[in-house]
Design an enzyme around this catalytic site. Structure first.
Site, PDB file in Angstrom:
ATOM      1  N   PRO A  31      69.035  31.741 -40.440  1.00 40.49           N
ATOM      2  CA  PRO A  31      69.455  31.081 -41.671  1.00 40.49           C
ATOM      3  C   PRO A  31      70.901  31.445 -42.018  1.00 40.49           C
ATOM      4  CG  PRO A  31      67.390  32.269 -41.982  1.00 40.49           C
ATOM      5  CD  PRO A  31      67.943  32.675 -40.670  1.00 40.49           C
ATOM      6  N   ILE A  32      71.677  30.431 -42.386  1.00 40.15           N
ATOM      7  CA  ILE A  32      73.050  30.623 -42.842  1.00 40.15           C
ATOM      8  C   ILE A  32      73.153  30.024 -44.235  1.00 40.15           C
ATOM      9  CG2 ILE A  32      75.480  30.120 -42.431  1.00 40.15           C
ATOM     10  CD1 ILE A  32      74.745  29.760 -39.455  1.00 40.15           C
TER      11      ILE A  32
END
Length: 63
Positions: free
Chosen positions: A2-3
């Protein structure tokens, strides 16, 4: 991996930004069940003269 991108006005302390990154990372790990090492948090600080609402910059509002 996840970013998360967070755009915010400049001016927060290093400590505030560290706490934000820590809390956002924890929320992501708790929600998605990923390891903290997988989480990326990117803070994008915007100068007040580059942030506008209703045709007026934040720098103008602060004057």
């Amino acid at each position: 991996m996840p970013i998360t991108h967070i755009h915010l006005l400049e001016g927060r302390s290093v400590e505030q930004k560290q706490e934000l990154i820590q809390n956002v990372s924890k929320a992501i790990t708790d929600t998605l069940g990923v390891a903290p090492e997988q989480v990326r948090v990117l803070l994008m600080e915007i100068p007040k003269e580059n942030w506008g609402t209703g045709g007026v910059t934040k720098a103008q509002l602060d004057q």
